[in-house]
Design an enzyme around this catalytic site. Structure first.
Site, PDB file in Angstrom:
ATOM      1  N   ARG A   1       0.853  -1.349  -0.134  1.00  0.00           N
ATOM      2  CA  ARG A   1      -0.357  -0.106   0.365  1.00  0.00           C
ATOM      3  C   ARG A   1       1.179   1.464  -0.221  1.00  0.00           C
ATOM      4  O   ARG A   1       1.754   1.360   0.870  1.00  0.00           O
ATOM      5  CB  ARG A   1      -1.049   0.179   1.523  1.00  0.00           C
ATOM      6  CG  ARG A   1      -1.668   1.281   1.029  1.00  0.00           C
ATOM      7  CD  ARG A   1      -2.751   1.140   2.086  1.00  0.00           C
ATOM      8  NE  ARG A   1      -4.163  -0.025   1.899  1.00  0.00           N
ATOM      9  CZ  ARG A   1      -4.934   0.655   2.425  1.00  0.00           C
ATOM     10  NH1 ARG A   1      -4.936   1.373   2.936  1.00  0.00           N
ATOM     11  NH2 ARG A   1      -6.302   0.040   1.575  1.00  0.00           N
TER      12      ARG A   1
ATOM     13  N   HIS B   1      -7.439   0.475  -6.884  1.00  0.00           N
ATOM     14  CA  HIS B   1      -7.270   0.173  -5.282  1.00  0.00           C
ATOM     15  C   HIS B   1      -8.484  -1.232  -6.154  1.00  0.00           C
ATOM     16  O   HIS B   1      -9.172  -1.540  -5.578  1.00  0.00           O
ATOM     17  CB  HIS B   1      -8.249   1.139  -4.497  1.00  0.00           C
ATOM     18  CG  HIS B   1      -8.160  -0.237  -3.022  1.00  0.00           C
ATOM     19  ND1 HIS B   1      -7.397  -1.035  -2.815  1.00  0.00           N
ATOM     20  CD2 HIS B   1      -8.967   0.646  -1.911  1.00  0.00           C
ATOM     21  CE1 HIS B   1      -7.393  -1.163  -1.640  1.00  0.00           C
ATOM     22  NE2 HIS B   1      -8.828  -0.751  -1.248  1.00  0.00           N
TER      23      HIS B   1
ATOM     24  N   GLN C   1      -9.816  -4.355  -3.709  1.00  0.00           N
ATOM     25  CA  GLN C   1     -11.553  -3.415  -3.652  1.00  0.00           C
ATOM     26  C   GLN C   1     -12.193  -3.293  -4.764  1.00  0.00           C
ATOM     27  O   GLN C   1     -13.700  -4.242  -4.452  1.00  0.00           O
ATOM     28  CB  GLN C   1     -11.149  -2.023  -3.542  1.00  0.00           C
ATOM     29  CG  GLN C   1     -11.951  -1.426  -3.152  1.00  0.00           C
ATOM     30  CD  GLN C   1     -13.128  -1.609  -1.416  1.00  0.00           C
ATOM     31  OE1 GLN C   1     -12.315  -1.377  -0.033  1.00  0.00           O
ATOM     32  NE2 GLN C   1     -14.354  -2.440  -0.911  1.00  0.00           N
TER      33      GLN C   1
ATOM     34  N   ASP D   1     -17.141   7.034  -1.652  1.00  0.00           N
ATOM     35  CA  ASP D   1     -15.892   6.800  -0.600  1.00  0.00           C
ATOM     36  C   ASP D   1     -15.672   8.162  -0.233  1.00  0.00           C
ATOM     37  O   ASP D   1     -16.724   9.502  -0.460  1.00  0.00           O
ATOM     38  CB  ASP D   1     -14.765   6.254  -1.614  1.00  0.00           C
ATOM     39  CG  ASP D   1     -13.328   6.222  -0.798  1.00  0.00           C
ATOM     40  OD1 ASP D   1     -13.775   6.294   0.281  1.00  0.00           O
ATOM     41  OD2 ASP D   1     -12.701   6.374  -1.616  1.00  0.00           O
TER      42      ASP D   1
ATOM     43  N   CYS E   1     -16.476   1.601   0.763  1.00  0.00           N
ATOM     44  CA  CYS E   1     -15.486   0.891   0.617  1.00  0.00           C
ATOM     45  C   CYS E   1     -14.512   0.878   2.133  1.00  0.00           C
ATOM     46  O   CYS E   1     -13.909   0.249   2.885  1.00  0.00           O
ATOM     47  CB  CYS E   1     -13.959   1.234  -0.397  1.00  0.00           C
ATOM     48  SG  CYS E   1     -13.777   2.725  -0.337  1.00  0.00           S
TER      49      CYS E   1
ATOM     50  N   ARG F   1     -13.288  -8.531   0.843  1.00  0.00           N
ATOM     51  CA  ARG F   1     -12.466  -8.425   0.628  1.00  0.00           C
ATOM     52  C   ARG F   1     -11.743  -9.427   0.893  1.00  0.00           C
ATOM     53  O   ARG F   1     -10.580  -9.915   0.398  1.00  0.00           O
ATOM     54  CB  ARG F   1     -11.975  -7.273   1.762  1.00  0.00           C
ATOM     55  CG  ARG F   1     -12.951  -6.040   1.170  1.00  0.00           C
ATOM     56  CD  ARG F   1     -11.646  -5.800   0.263  1.00  0.00           C
ATOM     57  NE  ARG F   1     -10.293  -5.181  -0.541  1.00  0.00           N
ATOM     58  CZ  ARG F   1      -9.604  -4.679   0.341  1.00  0.00           C
ATOM     59  NH1 ARG F   1     -10.373  -3.320   1.137  1.00  0.00           N
ATOM     60  NH2 ARG F   1      -7.640  -4.476   0.223  1.00  0.00           N
TER      61      ARG F   1
HETATM   62  N1   CP Z   1     -11.062  -0.416   1.932  1.00  0.00           N
HETATM   63  C1   CP Z   1     -10.129  -0.271   2.418  1.00  0.00           C
HETATM   64  O1   CP Z   1      -8.909  -0.414   2.041  1.00  0.00           O
HETATM   65  O2   CP Z   1     -10.232  -0.034   3.676  1.00  0.00           O
HETATM   66  P1   CP Z   1      -8.726   0.110   4.780  1.00  0.00           P
HETATM   67  O3   CP Z   1      -7.925   1.246   4.389  1.00  0.00           O
HETATM   68  O4   CP Z   1      -8.839  -0.008   5.769  1.00  0.00           O
HETATM   69  O5   CP Z   1      -7.076  -1.181   4.467  1.00  0.00           O
HETATM   70  N1  NVA Z   2     -10.151   6.618  -1.414  1.00  0.00           N
HETATM   71  C1  NVA Z   2      -9.491   6.575   0.304  1.00  0.00           C
HETATM   72  C2  NVA Z   2      -9.928   4.838  -0.280  1.00  0.00           C
HETATM   73  C3  NVA Z   2      -9.407   4.032   1.287  1.00  0.00           C
HETATM   74  C4  NVA Z   2      -9.893   2.929   1.408  1.00  0.00           C
HETATM   75  C5  NVA Z   2      -8.152   7.043   0.120  1.00  0.00           C
HETATM   76  O1  NVA Z   2      -7.381   5.965  -0.125  1.00  0.00           O
HETATM   77  O2  NVA Z   2      -8.046   7.076   1.180  1.00  0.00           O
END
Ligand code: CP
Ligand code: NVA
Length: 308
Positions: free
Chosen positions: A103, A130, A133, A225, A265, A293
């Protein structure tokens, strides 16, 4: 098949459908008593430059379900590209583990990890996309409607990483994708252009709107989101002034189909992009979506790591 899972767009519709079918089968098998330890002895390194609940826990638990192990490397741990170059990190890790989930802030960084590591690299969220997701989202949609073809999937809010991957999977699998977002918060133009021929091939219709009310008309799925993604915190006041007309609330949901499901998400900013009433209401599929997930990513892990 591929070595990596970096973006939905890299996979064919048939490959994505196979991942969804495998996810559904692994879910069923798990619910019936547990999975075969197909990844016994395999280790996944999980690099996190940002916080996480779902991604961290579902990958770690997913590896355990399949008989393997996962290592959590926190934002302060390895200093991706700061303490050490990405190329060096990739070549060190490939001697210890069988796969990397990362990430990151910059999408380029996950691409660079994949470029240097011979072992599979999975994108666990970047500033661009993502894909894990989106796979879980499509599993949730498929479970509800029994198909992906011809559904109307409407995303309301910021044209962000989650929106890009959702658009890509809709275009691949023949779901009509509509987004309603404010001026200045469009998805990247390149993401839109590259998806157009894919949508044309699957028969998915793409619509880019400003008006959320027009966008949700006849929607099977309403998706939203956060207005401010991780890494954009200094813009939050500006965004909070622009986005309120894009809140998913009871009124907006009542303008969609009667059997509409609402997805997010998570994490949710209740009272901003979604109200409590909707998040906890009869149309909400937020928690089945979060739980998926686990199953979707197990399909990715199984597919990429089983022969490593
Ligand atoms: N939706 C998602 O990726 O959640 P987290 O940021 O908690 O991993
Ligand atoms: N768009 C959000 C998604 C979190 C899972 C971010 O990038 O923070």
């Amino acid at each position: 098949m591929h070595n990596d899972f970096l973006d939905i767009i890299d996979y064919t519709p048939e490959e994505l459908q196979s991942l969804l079918d495998l996810a559904a089968a692994l879910k069923k098998e798990y619910q019936a008593g547990g999975n075969q330890p197909v990844l016994k002895g395999k280790v996944l390194a999980m690099i996190f430059q940002k916080p996480s609940l779902r991604t961290r826990v579902s990958f770690e638990v997913g590896m355990h379900h399949l008989g393997g192990d996962a290592l959590y490397l926190s934002p302060n741990e390895i200093g991706l590209g700061k303490r050490e170059s990405i190329a060096d990190i990739a070549r060190v890790l490939e001697g210890y583990v069988h796969g990397i989930m990362a990430r990151v802030f910059e999408h380029e960084h996950v691409l660079e990890l994949a470029k240097w590591a011979k072992i599979p690299v999975i994108n666990g969220l970047s500033d661009y996309s993502h894909p894990c997701q989106a796979l879980a989202d499509m599993l949730t949609i498929f479970e509800k409607f029994g198909t992906t073809k011809g559904l109307n999937v409407t995303y309301v809010g910021d044209g962000n990483n989650v929106a890009v991957s959702l658009m890509q999977i809709c275009a691949k699998l023949g779901s009509n994708f509509t987004i309603a977002n404010p001026v200045d918060y469009d998805m990247p133009a390149e993401a839109i252009e590259t998806v157009k021929p894919i949508a044309a091939a699957s028969g998915a219709k793409l619509s880019f709107l400003r008006d959320p009310h027009e966008a949700v008309r006849n929607a099977h799925v309403i998706y939203t989101d956060t207005w401010t993604s991780m890494g954009q915190e200094e813009e939050s006041a500006k965004r909070e002034a622009v986005f309120p007309p894009y809140q998913v609330n009871r009124q907006l949901v009542s303008e969609a189909r009667e059997d509409v499901i609402v997805l997010h998400c998570l994490p949710a900013h209740r009272g901003q992009e979604i109200t409590d009433e909707v998040a906890d209401g009869p149309h909400s599929a937020l928690f089945p979506e979060a739980h998926n997930r686990l199953h979707a990513q197990k399909a990715v892990l199984y597919t990429l790591l089983k022969d490593k």
